[in-house]
Design a protein around this motif. Structure first.
Motif, short mmCIF file in Angstrom:
data_model
loop_
_atom_site.label_atom_id
_atom_site.label_comp_id
_atom_site.label_asym_id
_atom_site.label_seq_id
_atom_site.Cartn_x
_atom_site.Cartn_y
_atom_site.Cartn_z
N PRO A 238 1.19 -1.03 0.33
CA PRO A 238 0.26 -0.07 0.35
C PRO A 238 0.50 1.34 -0.14
N LYS A 239 -0.17 2.31 -0.30
CA LYS A 239 1.12 3.76 -0.13
C LYS A 239 1.40 4.15 1.18
N THR A 240 0.83 3.43 1.88
CA THR A 240 0.30 4.35 3.61
C THR A 240 0.72 2.38 4.12
N GLY A 241 0.78 2.74 5.42
CA GLY A 241 1.19 1.60 6.06
C GLY A 241 1.99 0.86 5.82
N TRP A 242 1.29 -0.82 6.84
CA TRP A 242 2.04 -1.89 6.89
C TRP A 242 1.74 -2.32 5.48
N GLY A 243 2.83 -3.60 5.14
CA GLY A 243 2.58 -3.43 3.80
C GLY A 243 2.38 -6.03 4.27
N LEU A 244 2.18 -6.28 3.30
CA LEU A 244 2.52 -8.13 3.72
C LEU A 244 2.85 -8.54 2.55
N LEU A 245 4.07 -9.78 2.79
CA LEU A 245 4.02 -10.64 1.20
C LEU A 245 3.74 -11.61 1.82
N ASN A 246 3.03 -13.09 0.77
CA ASN A 246 2.55 -13.55 0.96
C ASN A 246 3.91 -14.31 0.13
N LEU A 247 4.41 -15.39 1.27
CA LEU A 247 5.31 -15.91 0.44
C LEU A 247 4.40 -17.69 0.48
N SER A 248 5.54 -18.11 -1.35
CA SER A 248 4.54 -19.60 -1.01
C SER A 248 6.24 -20.74 -1.72
N GLY A 249 7.58 -20.43 -1.65
CA GLY A 249 8.57 -20.96 -2.32
C GLY A 249 9.72 -20.31 -2.38
N GLY A 250 10.59 -21.34 -2.79
CA GLY A 250 11.88 -20.83 -2.84
C GLY A 250 12.84 -21.10 -4.31
N VAL A 251 13.26 -20.65 -5.00
CA VAL A 251 14.63 -21.44 -5.92
C VAL A 251 15.68 -21.23 -5.55
N VAL A 252 15.71 -22.68 -6.06
CA VAL A 252 17.31 -23.34 -5.32
C VAL A 252 18.06 -24.06 -6.89
N ALA A 253 19.44 -24.19 -6.23
CA ALA A 253 19.93 -24.39 -7.52
C ALA A 253 20.60 -25.38 -7.20
N ALA A 254 20.34 -26.50 -8.03
CA ALA A 254 20.39 -27.56 -7.27
C ALA A 254 21.71 -28.16 -8.28
N GLY A 255 21.54 -28.08 -9.86
CA GLY A 255 22.79 -28.12 -10.50
C GLY A 255 22.23 -28.78 -11.87
N LYS A 256 22.41 -28.39 -12.76
CA LYS A 256 21.86 -29.12 -13.77
C LYS A 256 22.07 -30.67 -14.03
N ASP A 257 23.11 -31.36 -13.69
CA ASP A 257 22.83 -32.46 -13.23
C ASP A 257 21.91 -33.32 -12.56
N TRP A 258 21.94 -32.71 -11.45
CA TRP A 258 21.10 -33.37 -10.56
C TRP A 258 19.41 -33.13 -10.38
N THR A 259 18.82 -32.24 -11.82
CA THR A 259 18.02 -31.86 -12.52
C THR A 259 16.66 -32.76 -13.73
N ASP A 260 16.10 -33.27 -13.89
CA ASP A 260 15.37 -33.90 -14.54
C ASP A 260 14.77 -33.41 -16.25
N ASP A 261 14.71 -32.06 -16.65
CA ASP A 261 15.39 -30.89 -17.09
C ASP A 261 16.74 -30.73 -17.87
N GLY A 262 17.64 -30.86 -16.74
CA GLY A 262 18.75 -30.50 -17.05
C GLY A 262 18.78 -28.93 -16.59
N GLU A 263 18.26 -28.50 -16.22
CA GLU A 263 18.65 -26.94 -15.78
C GLU A 263 18.87 -26.50 -14.60
N VAL A 264 19.60 -25.38 -14.26
CA VAL A 264 20.54 -24.96 -12.93
C VAL A 264 19.40 -25.22 -11.47
N TYR A 265 18.45 -24.25 -11.93
CA TYR A 265 17.73 -24.26 -10.74
C TYR A 265 16.06 -25.02 -10.78
N GLU A 266 15.85 -24.71 -9.16
CA GLU A 266 14.20 -25.46 -9.72
C GLU A 266 13.81 -24.81 -7.61
#
Length: 360
Positions: A238-266
């Motif tokens: 909001p323009k004034t007052g307290w705000g809120l972050l509604n967290l739902s997860g995170g991005v982890v660097a697993a490494g492309k050798d360990w993911t199913d799609d060959g991407e570095v991040y999960e």
């Protein structure tokens, strides 16, 4: 007939009573068992956990060999175990010659599963996961993580009928007493945090993009993975007052050798919560203004992420680590010169921003 009189169940496939079937199964080696465990669990395990399991088994397996057996090149053996034997993605190709030689050796010398019932053998494995490859003590966190992987594998062994109970249950073991606790003297106070964040924003290049990034760690007690994952639709600003972050997860660097799609991040859900669970975090008016200013200046990624590098990709740990290190060096030198207190003489680590937030 004896087994039948004792009331033992019989296996329908082999026709053997439970006691004889268990004896037969225990002839399997630990190496084959660990390899099978990775195969069974791979599809339902995220990339970062796959890497953790491989690391644990690559540490333990060389210790569970026949008495007196030692491989001449331990680093080659460990690399072959970690990068091929316990990485199912690598099984599509044959291992390199030096790795194959190491794997043939471990297959020949690996102890049978029945040996895991012996206390000395288990302690040998626990001692191995308590030390690094160079023989130095591992951190308590690392040792506990590897023991948890070992314990979970043995629980599966019990489920498959190799043992009646988990052999580790009767072993008393303490993690290495390595001091990896956060030093309270290194936790920044609010004045130091303000100076640190300002020092981040004043750096050329990526600095201005990371001021609010580190602010999320302090004002919302978020982990770096959660900050990287933060999207505009999760933010109530909001323009004034307290705000809120509604967290739902995170991005982890697993490494492309360990993911199913060959991407570095999960993208992972929140720890120890359901896949769709969220965590609402209130943020003070000052930081609401900081996030609003960040969005006005840099916009958001096509998928709504607030934080990205100049190329539009995920913010890398190495990049924000360098920026934070430079800010610490500048701010601590200045605060020490102005005599702001003894705590300023010790550099606060990046994770201490979260600890500072939790302490208020």
């Amino acid at each position: 007939m004896t087994a039948a009189r004792d009331g033992q169940p019989f296996d329908e496939e082999t026709g053997l009573p439970a006691s004889e079937l268990r004896t037969l199964k225990q002839r399997t080696t630990w190496y084959d068992l660990a390899h099978e465990y990775i195969d069974d669990r791979w599809a339902r395990t995220p990339g970062n956990t796959r890497r953790t399991l491989a690391d644990a088994f690559a540490t333990i397996t060389p210790a569970l060999v026949r008495p007196g057996a030692t491989y001449a090149e331990p680093r080659v053996l460990r690399r072959a175990l970690y990068s091929w034997a316990f990485n199912k993605n690598a099984w599509e190709q044959e291992p390199a010659d030096d790795w194959q030689h190491a794997l043939d050796w471990i297959k020949h010398n690996s102890l049978p599963v029945s040996s895991l019932a012996e206390v000395d053998v288990l302690r040998r494995a626990l001692d191995a996961l308590s030390r690094k490859l160079d023989g130095k003590p591992a951190s308590a966190k690392t040792a506990r993580r590897k023991r948890a992987a070992f314990n979970e594998a043995l629980n599966t062994v019990v489920e498959k009928g190799y043992f009646a109970d988990n052999p580790l249950n009767g072993i008393r073991w303490n993690a290495p007493t390595v001091n990896d606790e956060v030093d309270p003297a290194a936790v920044p106070n609010p004045l130091q945090v303000a100076r640190l964040l300002a020092a981040v924003g004043q750096q050329r290049g990526r600095g201005p993009r990371l001021e609010a990034f580190f602010g999320c760690m302090y004002y919302a007690a978020m982990s770096p993975a959660e900050v990287i994952h933060l999207r505009i639709e999760q933010c109530h600003l909001p323009k004034t007052g307290w705000g809120l972050l509604n967290l739902s997860g995170g991005v982890v660097a697993a490494g492309k050798d360990w993911t199913d799609d060959g991407e570095v991040y999960e993208v992972h859900s929140l720890k120890r919560r359901a896949a769709t669970a969220t965590r609402p975090v209130p943020i003070p008016p000052h930081f609401v203004s900081v996030l609003r200013a960040h969005i006005d200046r840099f916009g958001v990624a096509p998928d709504g992420r607030l934080f990205r590098n100049q190329a539009g990709n995920y913010v890398e740990a190495g990049a924000y680590g360098i920026t934070w290190s430079r800010a610490r060096k500048y701010v601590l030198t200045r605060t020490a010169r102005h005599g702001s207190g003894q705590a300023a003489l010790r550099p606060p680590a990046c994770r201490d921003l979260v600890l500072a937030a939790l302490r208020g």
